[in-house]
Design a protein around this motif. Structure first.
Motif, PDB file in Angstrom:
ATOM      1  N   ILE A   1     -64.064 -88.604-102.892  1.00 35.99           N
ATOM      2  CA  ILE A   1     -63.686 -87.196-102.757  1.00 35.99           C
ATOM      3  C   ILE A   1     -62.816 -86.972-101.535  1.00 35.99           C
ATOM      4  O   ILE A   1     -61.800 -86.275-101.595  1.00 35.99           O
ATOM      5  CB  ILE A   1     -64.956 -86.328-102.690  1.00 35.99           C
ATOM      6  N   GLN A   2     -63.211 -87.564-100.411  1.00 39.46           N
ATOM      7  CA  GLN A   2     -62.424 -87.517 -99.184  1.00 39.46           C
ATOM      8  C   GLN A   2     -62.085 -88.936 -98.779  1.00 39.46           C
ATOM      9  O   GLN A   2     -62.919 -89.836 -98.852  1.00 39.46           O
ATOM     10  CB  GLN A   2     -63.207 -86.835 -98.053  1.00 39.46           C
ATOM     11  N   VAL A   3     -60.850 -89.137 -98.343  1.00 35.25           N
ATOM     12  CA  VAL A   3     -60.375 -90.470 -97.990  1.00 35.25           C
ATOM     13  C   VAL A   3     -60.414 -90.647 -96.472  1.00 35.25           C
ATOM     14  O   VAL A   3     -60.036 -89.746 -95.719  1.00 35.25           O
ATOM     15  CB  VAL A   3     -58.945 -90.687 -98.515  1.00 35.25           C
TER      16      VAL A   3
ATOM     17  N   GLU B   1     -72.147 -73.200-110.001  1.00 36.81           N
ATOM     18  CA  GLU B   1     -73.472 -73.809-109.919  1.00 36.81           C
ATOM     19  C   GLU B   1     -73.381 -75.301-110.235  1.00 36.81           C
ATOM     20  O   GLU B   1     -72.493 -75.752-110.956  1.00 36.81           O
ATOM     21  CB  GLU B   1     -74.427 -73.136-110.913  1.00 36.81           C
ATOM     22  N   TYR B   2     -74.342 -76.045-109.688  1.00 31.35           N
ATOM     23  CA  TYR B   2     -74.403 -77.482-109.924  1.00 31.35           C
ATOM     24  C   TYR B   2     -75.738 -77.847-110.555  1.00 31.35           C
ATOM     25  O   TYR B   2     -76.739 -77.167-110.312  1.00 31.35           O
ATOM     26  CB  TYR B   2     -74.234 -78.239-108.602  1.00 31.35           C
ATOM     27  N   PRO B   3     -75.752 -78.911-111.367  1.00 31.44           N
ATOM     28  CA  PRO B   3     -74.592 -79.707-111.762  1.00 31.44           C
ATOM     29  C   PRO B   3     -73.745 -78.973-112.797  1.00 31.44           C
ATOM     30  O   PRO B   3     -74.221 -78.060-113.469  1.00 31.44           O
ATOM     31  CB  PRO B   3     -75.216 -80.966-112.353  1.00 31.44           C
ATOM     32  N   THR B   4     -72.497 -79.400-112.919  1.00 35.49           N
ATOM     33  CA  THR B   4     -71.616 -78.886-113.955  1.00 35.49           C
ATOM     34  C   THR B   4     -70.803 -80.040-114.530  1.00 35.49           C
ATOM     35  O   THR B   4     -70.528 -81.021-113.829  1.00 35.49           O
ATOM     36  CB  THR B   4     -70.682 -77.792-113.404  1.00 35.49           C
ATOM     37  N   VAL B   5     -70.468 -79.947-115.792  1.00 34.84           N
ATOM     38  CA  VAL B   5     -69.553 -80.904-116.405  1.00 34.84           C
ATOM     39  C   VAL B   5     -68.149 -80.340-116.277  1.00 34.84           C
ATOM     40  O   VAL B   5     -67.932 -79.142-116.498  1.00 34.84           O
ATOM     41  CB  VAL B   5     -69.906 -81.142-117.894  1.00 34.84           C
ATOM     42  N   ALA B   6     -67.202 -81.175-115.885  1.00 35.63           N
ATOM     43  CA  ALA B   6     -65.813 -80.736-115.727  1.00 35.63           C
ATOM     44  C   ALA B   6     -64.900 -81.548-116.639  1.00 35.63           C
ATOM     45  O   ALA B   6     -64.975 -82.784-116.663  1.00 35.63           O
ATOM     46  CB  ALA B   6     -65.366 -80.883-114.277  1.00 35.63           C
TER      47      ALA B   6
ATOM     48  N   THR C   1     -69.902 -84.160-102.322  1.00 35.86           N
ATOM     49  CA  THR C   1     -70.619 -85.428-102.120  1.00 35.86           C
ATOM     50  C   THR C   1     -70.873 -86.252-103.377  1.00 35.86           C
ATOM     51  O   THR C   1     -71.112 -87.455-103.271  1.00 35.86           O
ATOM     52  CB  THR C   1     -71.992 -85.175-101.457  1.00 35.86           C
ATOM     53  N   ASP C   2     -70.851 -85.643-104.548  1.00 29.37           N
ATOM     54  CA  ASP C   2     -71.325 -86.373-105.724  1.00 29.37           C
ATOM     55  C   ASP C   2     -70.577 -85.967-106.987  1.00 29.37           C
ATOM     56  O   ASP C   2     -70.931 -84.999-107.663  1.00 29.37           O
ATOM     57  CB  ASP C   2     -72.827 -86.131-105.907  1.00 29.37           C
TER      58      ASP C   2
END
Length: 360
Positions: free
Chosen positions: A349-351, A133-138, A156-157
Motif C-alpha cells: 500500500i505504501q512504498v 466500512e470494512y471489510p469491503t470487496v473492491a 494496512t490490509d
C-alpha cells in the motif's frame, strides 16, 4: 505535521492523465487533470513515450492550477504524495521524480503509494456518502487493470483475490471498438453504440466462468478470448457480405464483460460474507456496468458503492486521499529509496515507509 487533517498534494502519472489533487484530511479541495488522450487517439491506444513526454509538459501548469483552485500554497502543505506503481514505467518515473524534487525542495514528507489502492481511497473523498466500512470487496476496472480485492483496512490490509490474466476490461473495449470501426477510447464509444442494441442478440463467451475454471481461477478475469470471439463473428459476417449490426455486437459484447465482472464480484462478497462492494476505475463510467451491479447487488443483499465518476478515472486526489489516511493512521513518510515500479503488487500500500527495515 498536522496528523488530524493533513493538507496533502498528490501526483498521479501512471498512464495518460496527469492528475494533481489536493485534500485536507478527507475533504477534497482540488482534482485537476490534464489528459493526453487526444494525442494517443490517432494511434488507437496509449503510447508510453508520448504519455511520459505529456506528463513532463503538463506537471507544472497542472500543479499551479490545482493550487489556485484550492486556495493554498506549496508552503502550506503538510506532505506530498505520489503514485509509485503500478503503471507505465516511463510515465511513473516523471511523477516520482517530480514528487521527490518537490518534497526535498520544500522540506516536506513524501508518501509513495499504490495506484490501485488509491482507487479505493477515492471513495472516502465523497462527502455525500457514508463512511466506508470494512471489510469491503473492491472491483477495480480500467484500461490497464481489472482487479478484485478484499479490503480489510485501507492502510494496512488489502488482499488480491483475482486479476486479469490477459487484456484488462478497458483494453478489451478499445480493441473491440477498433474492430467495429469506432474511435478511441473504446469504452464510451461501445457504450453509445450499445444503447440501441440488443444485449442478447449474440451469446459471446464469458471468460474463466466455467465450472472447470473455478478451482484455480475463481476470481481471475480473461477477456482475450471474448475479443477473439467478436473478431471471428465480425469476420464471418463480412466474408458472407452481410451487414454488421454494430449496435447488437456492441451491446452483446458489453453484456458479456459486465456479466463476468459483476458475477465474480458478487461471488466474492458471498464467499467472504461481505455485504459491501466498491466499484472503481475509469470503466465504471460504463452505464450498463453500474446498472447491473446496482440491480444484482440489491437482489443479493450487497450494498454497491460507486464514487463520483470524476474520481473513478486516474487522478491525483485519490493519491492524496490515500496518503492522508496513512498520515492520520500514524504512518511515517516514505524514504527516498523508492522508484517507479510498473508491477507494484496491490498488497504494498505504501512504498519504502521509514523504519520498515528496522521493525517491518
Amino acid at each position: 505535521m498536522n496528523r488530524t487533517e493533513p493538507l496533502v498534494l498528490g501526483i498521479e502519472s501512471s498512464c495518460d492523465e496527469t492528475g494533481i489533487g489536493i485534500v485536507r484530511g478527507r475533504t477534497l479541495l482540488s482534482n485537476t487533470i490534464a489528459s493526453s488522450m487526444d494525442e494517443h487517439a490517432r494511434y488507437g491506444g496509449v503510447i508510453p513515450e508520448i504519455a511520459a513526454r505529456a506528463h513532463l509538459e503538463a506537471l507544472q501548469p497542472t500543479i499551479e492550477a490545482a493550487l489556485a483552485e484550492s486556495g493554498v500554497t506549496l508552503d502550506d502543505l503538510d506532505a506530498v504524495a505520489v503514485t509509485s506503481g503500478p503503471g507505465l514505467a516511463g510515465a511513473l518515473m516523471v511523477g516520482v521524480g517530480a514528487a521527490k524534487a518537490l518534497a526535498v525542495g520544500l522540506g516536506k514528507p513524501l508518501y509513495a503509494v499504490n495506484h490501485l489502492v488509491g482507487h479505493i481511497a477515492a471513495d472516502i473523498l465523497d462527502d455525500s456518502a457514508e463512511p466506508l466500512e470494512y471489510p469491503t470487496v473492491a472491483l477495480l476496472v480500467s484500461g490497464g487493470h481489472t482487479s478484485l480485492l478484499l479490503v480489510r483496512d485501507l492502510t494496512t490490509d488489502v488482499e488480491l483475490l483475482g486479476e486479469t490474466m490477459d487484456d484488462a476490461a478497458g483494453e478489451a473495449f478499445d480493441k473491440v471498438a477498433r474492430l467495429l470501426g469506432l474511435p478511441y477510447p473504446g469504452g464510451p464509444q461501445i457504450d453509445r453504440a450499445a444503447a440501441d442494441g440488443n444485449p442478447t442478440a449474440i451469446r459471446f463467451p464469458r471468460g474463466l466462468s466455467r465450472a472447470s475454471d473455478m478451482a484455480e481461477h475463481r476470481y481471475d478475469f480473461s477477456f482475450s478470448g471474448l475479443k477473439t470471439a467478436v473478431a471471428r463473428w465480425v469476420e464471418q459476417k463480412s466474408a458472407a457480405e452481410e451487414e454488421i449490426p454494430i449496435a447488437d455486437v456492441a451491446a452483446s459484447f458489453r453484456e458479456a464483460v459486465v456479466d463476468v465482472l459483476v458475477t465474480k464480484a458478487l461471488d466474492a462478497c458471498a464467499q467472504y460474507d461481505v455485504p459491501r462492494l466498491l466499484l472503481g476505475g475509469g470503466v465504471i463510467a460504463n452505464r450498463r456496468l453500474r446498472e447491473v451491479a446496482l440491480e444484482r447487488g440489491a437482489k443479493a443483499g450487497v450494498t454497491v458503492r460507486i464514487p463520483p465518476l470524476s474520481l473513478c478515472t486516474d487522478n491525483g486526489a485519490m493519491i492524496a486521499g490515500l496518503a492522508s489516511e496513512l498520515i492520520m493512521s500514524g504512518r511515517e513518510a516514505s524514504t527516498l529509496a523508492f522508484g517507479a515500479d510498473s508491477t507494484l503488487p496491490v498488497t504494498e500500500i505504501q512504498v519504502a515507509p521509514a523504519g520498515a527495515g528496522r521493525d517491518g
